[in-house]
Write a protein that holds these residues in place. Structure first.
Motif, PDB file in Angstrom:
ATOM      1  N   ILE A 334     -28.238 -19.841  25.190  1.00  0.00           N
ATOM      2  CA  ILE A 334     -26.892 -19.278  25.018  1.00  0.00           C
ATOM      3  C   ILE A 334     -26.737 -18.913  23.544  1.00  0.00           C
ATOM      4  O   ILE A 334     -26.854 -19.786  22.673  1.00  0.00           O
ATOM      5  N   ILE A 335     -26.469 -17.619  23.265  1.00  0.00           N
ATOM      6  CA  ILE A 335     -26.489 -17.144  21.882  1.00  0.00           C
ATOM      7  C   ILE A 335     -25.171 -16.446  21.541  1.00  0.00           C
ATOM      8  O   ILE A 335     -24.709 -15.551  22.253  1.00  0.00           O
ATOM      9  N   ASP A 336     -24.600 -16.882  20.434  1.00  0.00           N
ATOM     10  CA  ASP A 336     -23.350 -16.336  19.902  1.00  0.00           C
ATOM     11  C   ASP A 336     -23.637 -14.980  19.243  1.00  0.00           C
ATOM     12  O   ASP A 336     -24.523 -14.867  18.384  1.00  0.00           O
ATOM     13  N   ILE A 337     -22.880 -13.932  19.634  1.00  0.00           N
ATOM     14  CA  ILE A 337     -23.027 -12.626  18.971  1.00  0.00           C
ATOM     15  C   ILE A 337     -21.680 -12.155  18.410  1.00  0.00           C
ATOM     16  O   ILE A 337     -21.427 -10.954  18.280  1.00  0.00           O
ATOM     17  N   SER A 338     -20.811 -13.127  18.078  1.00  0.00           N
ATOM     18  CA  SER A 338     -19.522 -12.765  17.487  1.00  0.00           C
ATOM     19  C   SER A 338     -19.741 -12.126  16.112  1.00  0.00           C
ATOM     20  O   SER A 338     -20.837 -12.180  15.541  1.00  0.00           O
ATOM     21  N   ARG A 339     -18.688 -11.499  15.559  1.00  0.00           N
ATOM     22  CA  ARG A 339     -18.820 -10.741  14.315  1.00  0.00           C
ATOM     23  C   ARG A 339     -19.386 -11.587  13.177  1.00  0.00           C
ATOM     24  O   ARG A 339     -20.163 -11.097  12.350  1.00  0.00           O
ATOM     25  N   SER A 340     -19.005 -12.875  13.127  1.00  0.00           N
ATOM     26  CA  SER A 340     -19.492 -13.723  12.033  1.00  0.00           C
ATOM     27  C   SER A 340     -21.006 -13.887  12.057  1.00  0.00           C
ATOM     28  O   SER A 340     -21.619 -14.223  11.039  1.00  0.00           O
ATOM     29  N   MET A 341     -21.631 -13.629  13.214  1.00  0.00           N
ATOM     30  CA  MET A 341     -23.087 -13.749  13.306  1.00  0.00           C
ATOM     31  C   MET A 341     -23.801 -12.618  12.558  1.00  0.00           C
ATOM     32  O   MET A 341     -25.024 -12.612  12.448  1.00  0.00           O
ATOM     33  N   MET A 342     -23.032 -11.657  12.026  1.00  0.00           N
ATOM     34  CA  MET A 342     -23.638 -10.597  11.223  1.00  0.00           C
ATOM     35  C   MET A 342     -23.834 -11.028   9.775  1.00  0.00           C
ATOM     36  O   MET A 342     -24.456 -10.307   8.983  1.00  0.00           O
ATOM     37  N   ALA A 343     -23.305 -12.190   9.415  1.00  0.00           N
ATOM     38  CA  ALA A 343     -23.441 -12.671   8.033  1.00  0.00           C
ATOM     39  C   ALA A 343     -24.911 -12.781   7.660  1.00  0.00           C
ATOM     40  O   ALA A 343     -25.728 -13.315   8.409  1.00  0.00           O
ATOM     41  N   ARG A 344     -25.248 -12.253   6.476  1.00  0.00           N
ATOM     42  CA  ARG A 344     -26.650 -12.221   6.038  1.00  0.00           C
ATOM     43  C   ARG A 344     -26.889 -13.421   5.114  1.00  0.00           C
ATOM     44  O   ARG A 344     -26.848 -13.309   3.890  1.00  0.00           O
ATOM     45  N   ASP A 345     -27.147 -14.592   5.704  1.00  0.00           N
ATOM     46  CA  ASP A 345     -27.318 -15.791   4.881  1.00  0.00           C
ATOM     47  C   ASP A 345     -28.420 -16.725   5.386  1.00  0.00           C
ATOM     48  O   ASP A 345     -28.478 -17.885   5.002  1.00  0.00           O
ATOM     49  N   VAL A 346     -29.297 -16.215   6.249  1.00  0.00           N
ATOM     50  CA  VAL A 346     -30.423 -17.035   6.717  1.00  0.00           C
ATOM     51  C   VAL A 346     -31.644 -16.674   5.880  1.00  0.00           C
ATOM     52  O   VAL A 346     -32.141 -15.544   5.935  1.00  0.00           O
ATOM     53  N   TYR A 347     -32.107 -17.624   5.103  1.00  0.00           N
ATOM     54  CA  TYR A 347     -33.201 -17.381   4.161  1.00  0.00           C
ATOM     55  C   TYR A 347     -34.542 -17.392   4.894  1.00  0.00           C
ATOM     56  O   TYR A 347     -34.833 -18.282   5.689  1.00  0.00           O
ATOM     57  N   VAL A 348     -35.372 -16.376   4.612  1.00  0.00           N
ATOM     58  CA  VAL A 348     -36.669 -16.246   5.277  1.00  0.00           C
ATOM     59  C   VAL A 348     -37.742 -16.959   4.462  1.00  0.00           C
ATOM     60  O   VAL A 348     -37.977 -16.620   3.297  1.00  0.00           O
ATOM     61  N   THR A 349     -38.362 -17.945   5.073  1.00  0.00           N
ATOM     62  CA  THR A 349     -39.479 -18.656   4.449  1.00  0.00           C
ATOM     63  C   THR A 349     -40.245 -19.406   5.524  1.00  0.00           C
ATOM     64  O   THR A 349     -39.691 -19.770   6.563  1.00  0.00           O
ATOM     65  N   ASP A 445     -32.550  -5.933  21.617  1.00  0.00           N
ATOM     66  CA  ASP A 445     -31.513  -4.914  21.792  1.00  0.00           C
ATOM     67  C   ASP A 445     -30.146  -5.535  22.044  1.00  0.00           C
ATOM     68  O   ASP A 445     -29.149  -5.148  21.426  1.00  0.00           O
ATOM     69  N   ARG A 446     -30.079  -6.507  22.958  1.00  0.00           N
ATOM     70  CA  ARG A 446     -28.784  -7.051  23.385  1.00  0.00           C
ATOM     71  C   ARG A 446     -28.234  -8.141  22.456  1.00  0.00           C
ATOM     72  O   ARG A 446     -27.050  -8.452  22.530  1.00  0.00           O
ATOM     73  N   ILE A 447     -29.094  -8.701  21.619  1.00  0.00           N
ATOM     74  CA  ILE A 447     -28.631  -9.766  20.711  1.00  0.00           C
ATOM     75  C   ILE A 447     -28.780  -9.341  19.253  1.00  0.00           C
ATOM     76  O   ILE A 447     -27.843  -9.447  18.461  1.00  0.00           O
ATOM     77  N   GLY A 448     -29.957  -8.846  18.897  1.00  0.00           N
ATOM     78  CA  GLY A 448     -30.181  -8.454  17.505  1.00  0.00           C
ATOM     79  C   GLY A 448     -29.362  -7.257  17.085  1.00  0.00           C
ATOM     80  O   GLY A 448     -29.045  -7.103  15.898  1.00  0.00           O
ATOM     81  N   ASN A 449     -28.980  -6.410  18.037  1.00  0.00           N
ATOM     82  CA  ASN A 449     -28.271  -5.176  17.689  1.00  0.00           C
ATOM     83  C   ASN A 449     -26.874  -5.119  18.295  1.00  0.00           C
ATOM     84  O   ASN A 449     -26.340  -4.028  18.508  1.00  0.00           O
ATOM     85  N   ALA A 450     -26.265  -6.260  18.589  1.00  0.00           N
ATOM     86  CA  ALA A 450     -24.946  -6.248  19.225  1.00  0.00           C
ATOM     87  C   ALA A 450     -24.052  -7.299  18.584  1.00  0.00           C
ATOM     88  O   ALA A 450     -24.523  -8.252  17.968  1.00  0.00           O
ATOM     89  N   TYR A 451     -22.745  -7.075  18.725  1.00  0.00           N
ATOM     90  CA  TYR A 451     -21.803  -8.078  18.242  1.00  0.00           C
ATOM     91  C   TYR A 451     -20.457  -7.867  18.921  1.00  0.00           C
ATOM     92  O   TYR A 451     -20.173  -6.817  19.487  1.00  0.00           O
ATOM     93  N   GLY A 452     -19.613  -8.917  18.865  1.00  0.00           N
ATOM     94  CA  GLY A 452     -18.261  -8.850  19.406  1.00  0.00           C
ATOM     95  C   GLY A 452     -17.301  -9.494  18.433  1.00  0.00           C
ATOM     96  O   GLY A 452     -17.642  -9.740  17.274  1.00  0.00           O
ATOM     97  N   GLN A 453     -16.092  -9.796  18.902  1.00  0.00           N
ATOM     98  CA  GLN A 453     -15.051 -10.321  18.014  1.00  0.00           C
ATOM     99  C   GLN A 453     -14.821 -11.824  18.213  1.00  0.00           C
ATOM    100  O   GLN A 453     -14.914 -12.593  17.272  1.00  0.00           O
ATOM    101  N   ALA A 454     -14.517 -12.240  19.431  1.00  0.00           N
ATOM    102  CA  ALA A 454     -14.125 -13.625  19.695  1.00  0.00           C
ATOM    103  C   ALA A 454     -15.356 -14.530  19.849  1.00  0.00           C
ATOM    104  O   ALA A 454     -16.507 -14.083  19.753  1.00  0.00           O
TER     105      ALA A 454
END
Length: 564
Positions: A334-349, A445-454
């Motif tokens: 189960i994966i959250d795709i709300s707008r806040s999930m667009m935040a760019r703060d996951v560090y790649v390492t 496509d459905r998770i990496g490139n999508a988002y919603g509000q609530a």
């Protein structure tokens, strides 16, 4: 003229009255003297009822004892007496040992086993029957020891007697108790001097144990590897470490249904934890809880059991239950795709191995382009890292080849079950060519490139219940792991918590929750624990991917007895 008076002659006028004779009293008759002499009567002297009496002080010196006052109590059972701890120490004896006494009047003797109690230092409390049976009449009696003197020691060699179902205990006599200066529930350590094998257990003091013997629980003996006829026994002086968590490998003692045993353990967690807490935990110990048909071995602990560390399970210890064999399990991501999930703060390492694995498995242009987003040292959006984690999870499931099913649900304003071809899940054992790559493209496509509000998390959990219902119709005995990834607070909290409550009552479900950003940590942690899982907050993309990879292969149930 008066007539003349006659003249009396002188002889007549001088006559004396007749003399009176005094009677002589009769002499008493004297009985004849007997030739036999009568005994002389002595005054009556009372007979001494205690002809053998002796002085209490003299008797005390003879017996090497002390003088006490016998007192009757209806709370004392026959065959036992009670005295104070001070008096017991004065005699050099201990609880449960034998004591004797002698009455200085009747010289009658008696004996009984000792109980320590709140009585006067000058008293010996006994039952009425004991006093009567041992013919005590004196107000004070001499009490003394019948036991050989106790020689205190730090260790002692004892013969081993193995006994089943002692629940982690070992047993010794009262004499050994006082030799080693131990009490009930203290920890005894024992060592096989031939092999160096060691073990430990809580002690019980029992009066029917021979003085040269230690009775040890079968489970402890087998786990420790002790095989000698004798062991060196000592009071444990090491700190017993309380465990933060303990991971147990679980299997049935009899039968083959591995997950059924895990489910039973979840439902009887308090009983299981109580059983394990009876044992002192040491490296290599294995336990069998026959009442629940559970065999468990210690996989690892926090803190670890390096060397000869001894530990214990407390009410706060987390139990992690893992099957000792491979168990196929389905999964719902189960994966959250709300707008806040667009935040760019996951560090790649530390994600190079995952990148290379996905590249080798999938050749499609969409996946290759997706992987280019992950470059060491940059921050990526939360939804992108979530999509990668889901793809990696699917890849691991396909690699296992157990025919496990994986369904993916995304949620924001509403919850949607992603379609996999004509169905609602990906079958990891499907022979269809490109099934994994097709599923990966769908997720990107459905998770990496999508988002919603609530953040309608409750709606997503309801959808998960529907998927679970279908999974259980296909295979009622197969467990399901649910992984919820979110960065927010549910906008429908009542629905979310109600769904969690329903899942917690299903022994075939384990829920893990992953938090990115700033979710409600307290709510998420409680929800995961109620459902046998954990709440995890990764520091970076590397930790996130490693965690998902492990979850795809490892169904572990985390349980705390006091969380429900």
């Amino acid at each position: 003229t008066p007539s003349p008076q006659p003249t009396l002659s002188p002889s007549t006028s001088q006559l004396k009255p007749p003399s009176q004779t005094t009677p002589v009293p009769p002499r008493p008759s004297v009985p004849p003297q007997s030739s036999i002499e009568e005994p002389i009567q002595e005054p009556d002297v009372p007979v001494d009822p205690y002809p053998n009496r002796t002085d209490p002080g003299v008797l005390r010196e003879q017996k090497g004892g002390i003088v006490l006052e016998p007192r009757v109590s209806d709370k004392i059972e026959g065959g036992r007496v009670k005295m104070s701890a001070n008096t017991l120490q004065q005699l050099g004896l201990g609880q449960g040992m034998l004591i004797a006494w002698e009455d200085p009047l009747t010289r009658a003797m008696g004996s009984a086993r000792i109980d320590v109690g709140q009585v006067g230092d000058s008293e010996l409390v006994m039952s009425k029957d004991t006093k009567e049976d041992t013919n005590i009449h004196a107000e004070k009696i001499v009490v003394y020891s019948t036991e050989p003197p106790i020689e205190q020691a730090s260790e002692i060699m004892l013969e081993v007697q193995a006994t089943p179902n002692l629940r982690g205990y070992c047993r010794v006599s009262p004499r050994i108790q006082h030799t080693l200066s131990i009490q009930n529930e203290d920890i005894l350590s024992f060592e096989d001097e031939l092999t160096g094998a060691i073990g430990a257990g809580k002690v019980q003091i029992l009066e029917d144990i021979p003085d040269n013997t230690i009775v040890i629980d079968n489970e402890i003996l087998e786990a420790s590897g002790i095989g000698s006829f004798e062991v060196k026994v000592s009071k444990n002086q090491r700190q017993i470490m309380p465990l933060q968590s303990i991971s147990l490998g679980i299997s049935p003692i009899s039968g083959e249904n591995m997950w059924e045993i895990i489910s039973i353990a979840r439902q009887r967690i308090d009983q299981l934890k109580s059983f394990i807490s009876n044992y002192i935990i040491f490296k290599g110990i294995k336990l069998r809880f026959k009442e629940l048909n559970i065999a468990c071995s210690i996989l690892n602990c926090v803190p670890d059991l390096t060397g000869d560390i001894l530990a214990k399970v407390t009410e706060n210890t987390t139990l992690n239950l893992s099957p000792t064999g491979l168990i196929p399990f389905n999964a719902i991501l189960i994966i959250d795709i709300s707008r806040s999930m667009m935040a760019r703060d996951v560090y790649v390492t530390n994600i190079a191995p995952a990148i290379e694995g996905i590249k080798a498995a999938m050749e499609s242009r969409e996946i290759q382009e997706f992987l280019k987003k992950f470059k060491d040292g940059i921050n990526i959006p939360r939804r992108i890292s979530a999509a990668f984690a889901a793809v990696l999870f699917l890849s691991e499931k396909v690699g296992r080849g157990f025919g496990e099913k994986v369904s993916v649900i995304r949620f924001a304003d509403e919850a949607q079950v992603l379609p996999f071809g004509d169905g609602f899940y990906m079958d990891s054992a499907s022979g269809k060519k490109g099934i994994l790559e097709e599923a990966a493209r769908l997720i990107v496509d459905r998770i990496g490139n999508a988002y919603g509000q609530a953040t309608n998390m409750g709606d997503a959990m309801v959808k998960a219940q529907q998927v679970l219902f279908e999974f259980q119709n296909m295979n009622p005995d197969q467990p399901t792991m649910i992984i919820l990834l979110t960065d927010g607070v549910p906008t429908d909290p009542n629905d979310f918590l109600e769904a969690i409550k329903m899942f917690s009552e299903n022994p075939n479900v384990v829920i893990y929750i992953v938090g990115l950003g700033n979710p409600d940590d307290e709510m998420m942690s409680k929800a995961a624990k109620l459902c046998g899982g954990e709440y995890f907050k990764p520091e970076d993309a590397g930790e996130l991917l490693i965690w998902y990879s492990k979850r795809a292969r490892d169904l572990t149930v985390k349980l705390k007895a006091h969380t429900k």
